[in-house]
Design an enzyme around this catalytic site. Structure first.
Site, mmCIF file in Angstrom:
data_model
loop_
_atom_site.group_PDB
_atom_site.id
_atom_site.type_symbol
_atom_site.label_atom_id
_atom_site.label_comp_id
_atom_site.label_asym_id
_atom_site.label_seq_id
_atom_site.Cartn_x
_atom_site.Cartn_y
_atom_site.Cartn_z
ATOM 1 N N ASP A 170 3.918 -7.495 -40.760
ATOM 2 C CA ASP A 170 3.150 -8.318 -39.808
ATOM 3 C C ASP A 170 3.419 -9.797 -40.073
ATOM 4 O OD1 ASP A 170 1.457 -9.008 -37.776
ATOM 5 O OD2 ASP A 170 -0.396 -8.573 -38.863
ATOM 6 N N LYS B 181 -11.185 -12.464 -47.877
ATOM 7 C CA LYS B 181 -10.981 -11.824 -46.572
ATOM 8 C C LYS B 181 -11.929 -10.641 -46.503
ATOM 9 C CE LYS B 181 -7.187 -10.275 -43.575
ATOM 10 N NZ LYS B 181 -6.844 -11.520 -42.889
ATOM 11 N N LEU C 246 -13.659 -19.726 -42.687
ATOM 12 C CA LEU C 246 -12.436 -20.448 -42.335
ATOM 13 C C LEU C 246 -11.770 -19.886 -41.089
ATOM 14 C CD1 LEU C 246 -10.888 -20.644 -45.925
ATOM 15 C CD2 LEU C 246 -12.255 -22.390 -44.765
ATOM 16 N N GLY C 247 -11.987 -18.606 -40.812
ATOM 17 C CA GLY C 247 -11.325 -17.999 -39.664
ATOM 18 C C GLY C 247 -11.949 -16.674 -39.302
ATOM 19 N N GLY D 254 -10.775 -13.045 -37.272
ATOM 20 C CA GLY D 254 -9.696 -12.295 -36.641
ATOM 21 C C GLY D 254 -10.171 -10.982 -36.071
ATOM 22 N N GLN D 255 -9.209 -10.180 -35.612
ATOM 23 C CA GLN D 255 -9.532 -8.897 -34.988
ATOM 24 C C GLN D 255 -10.189 -7.931 -35.962
ATOM 25 O OE1 GLN D 255 -5.732 -7.596 -33.581
ATOM 26 N NE2 GLN D 255 -5.730 -8.944 -31.797
#
Length: 537
Positions: free
Chosen positions: A390, A299, A277-278, A280-281
């Site tokens: 965050d 995740k 789905l995504g 990131g860093q």
């Protein structure tokens, strides 16, 4: 119509002793189930009333978020003569493991053991099967909790969100506990007119000392069920008659199963990653399944992102944070690569939703409502003395009907990447971070408030990067000198003023999330009465 003047003296009464805390709920007594003798006992002998948790048999205690079982509502008499409260399924449920029990809405259960909290050991009186069932999928037989129209502890704003969901016709309704008057209820109805379009009207349902209910004193009823039937037949002064109960979405489960309730570190092989789905860093986010049965989000963190030991310690705290506006943490794989298993949100991150998804077409009322939802989740974090660290649109997830939930709370503290821990490195979110946090590492709930102000700009600009045209170093320097972003295009001045309050130099001068939630929830309704006047009906 069951008016109070002719009511039976023994009619069911609502108890006055109500606990205002979230954990206690309604505190009702119930009349008897009219058909208990129709259910077989399956050879049970002298089963104690496990609905009383650890209380001695015969003492009524509060279960099911406030249900008082001392009156033995819908009781099944066993050979030993002990009454056991019967429960009815409010939804369908598919078993996730060999330990739990599949069932259909309307099935009735005898509860064998309720000491597991969110999961109860039960026997279906429909199929004869036994196993664990989620306790928030059932309610006592013949209680108001078992009614499709009863939504319990639902706030006014959430009632409006649910009623205004796509597909609900005029006359869709629900009943909930009153937020303002102990012992009272609220009737919320979806209405429509030329001036306002679709909107919701709220009517206070008051309780008589004698136990009845009324919206107007001219029409009084023994039970809420009778009141609902009366206004379903005719509007009788309401904005319209009650047409159909509001659809109830499936309640969220706090755990994947009864086994993961306490031991929630799961084997990696129990997870199947299906769709990325995504990216990131620090890792990726996948849609996946657990145990081949349950859709989840996973995740995956790149090795070296954080210490597995520190992560597991923080996750113990994160698991205990439970709120409708927080993404629920279900389980973890703590050996590297670390996996974090959470509830699945169908629309992805708020940032992507605003930039490339359905969010591009949203108008200000929807955007403000999404901000109010985030503020509600952060107000809970504030009450729990926790810090996000965050907060930005990339860490807010969106579900059906524009539901927003906060993700990744607390994880930023654990990141060990040098480009992040330097706080001014390339991977650190300078543009969202309060100056005292970016410069001196002073992260507090007030630095989260600063970040929330930046998130508001993301909402009204549909995902634009904050401080356009400025790099991180310039932002830090300019903000220290007192620079604040100007009012974005098409943003009301009052909303920009709220942003400026979030960006006060002195952290203690910034508003609380409790204030931000109230301000945003009432942003478009501050001049309207909360309830319609019942005595004018």
């Amino acid at each position: 119509m069951g008016c109070v003047q002719c009511k039976d003296k023994e009619a069911t009464k609502l108890t006055d002793d109500r606990d205002a805390s979230i954990s206690q709920g309604a505190g009702y007594r119930y009349g008897a189930d009219p058909t208990p003798q129709h259910y077989p006992s399956f050879g049970v002998t002298a089963i104690p009333n496990y609905n009383n948790f650890h209380a001695p048999v015969g003492q009524g205690v509060t279960v099911f978020g406030g249900v008082n079982t001392s009156s033995h509502t819908g009781t099944l008499r066993t050979r030993g003569g002990t009454g056991v409260t019967l429960f009815v399924a409010l939804y369908d449920y598919e078993a996730r493991t060999e330990d739990d029990l599949s069932f259909r809405k309307g099935e009735r259960f005898q509860i064998l053991n309720s000491t597991e909290g969110d999961w109860w050991d039960a026997r279906s009186l429909t199929t004869g099967g036994s196993g664990y069932i989620p306790s928030n999928y059932v309610a006592p037989v013949d209680s108001i909790q078992a009614e499709d129209w009863y939504f319990g502890k639902l706030g006014r704003k959430d009632a409006e969100r649910q009623l205004l969901s796509t597909g609900n016709p005029r006359g869709t309704y629900l009943i909930r506990e009153s937020e303002t008057t102990k012992g009272a209820f609220s009737l919320s109805i979806r209405d429509w007119d030329d001036e306002k379009g679709d909107h919701v009207k709220h009517y206070k349902i008051r309780k008589l000392d004698s136990g009845g209910y009324y919206i107007t004193t001219r029409a009084q009823f023994d039970t809420l069920q009778q009141l609902v039937q009366h206004y379903s037949d005719r509007a009788a002064g309401l904005c319209c008659r009650l047409v159909v109960p509001c659809h109830k979405g499936m309640p969220r489960l706090a755990d994947l199963s009864v086994k993961t309730k306490d031991v929630w570190e799961i084997p990696r092989e129990s997870l199947q990653l299906i769709k990325r789905l995504g990216n990131g860093q620090f890792g990726e986010v996948w849609m996946g399944t657990w145990n081949g049965t349950t859709k989840v989000a996973v995740k995956t963190l790149k090795p070296g992102t954080m210490s597995p030991e520190s992560f597991l310690e923080e996750a113990q705290i994160m698991k205990k944070l439970r709120h409708d506006k927080l993404v629920q943490l279900y389980a973890v794989v703590s050996e590297e690569p670390i996996y974090i298993v959470t509830e699945y949100m169908s629309k992805g991150s708020l940032l992507d939703f605003l930039k490339d998804g359905e969010g591009r077409a949203l108008k200000l009322p929807n955007l403000v409502d999404m901000a109010a939802q985030v503020a509600a989740g952060m107000a809970y974090i504030e009450r729990m003395n926790y810090i996000h660290r965050d907060l930005r649109s990339a860490n807010i997830l969106v579900g059906d009907n524009l539901v927003c939930k906060i993700a990744d709370f607390g994880l930023a503290r654990l990141i060990e990447d040098n480009e992040y821990t330097a706080r001014q490195g390339a991977k650190f979110p300078i543009k969202w971070t309060a100056p005292e946090a970016a410069l001196y590492g002073r992260f507090t709930i007030k630095s989260d408030v600063w970040s929330f102000g930046i998130l508001l700009t993301e909402l009204v600009t549909k995902g634009r990067v904050p401080y356009p045209g400025m790099n991180n170093r310039e932002v830090l320097e300019q903000v220290e000198r007192g620079y604040r972003m100007p009012c974005p295009q098409d943003c009301p001045a009052s909303l920009h003023e709220l942003m400026l309050q979030c960006w006060k130099k002195d952290p203690e001068e910034r508003p609380t999330f409790e204030y931000l939630q109230a301000f945003l929830e009432d942003y478009f309704t501050a001049t309207e009465p909360q309830y319609q006047p019942g005595d004018n009906l």
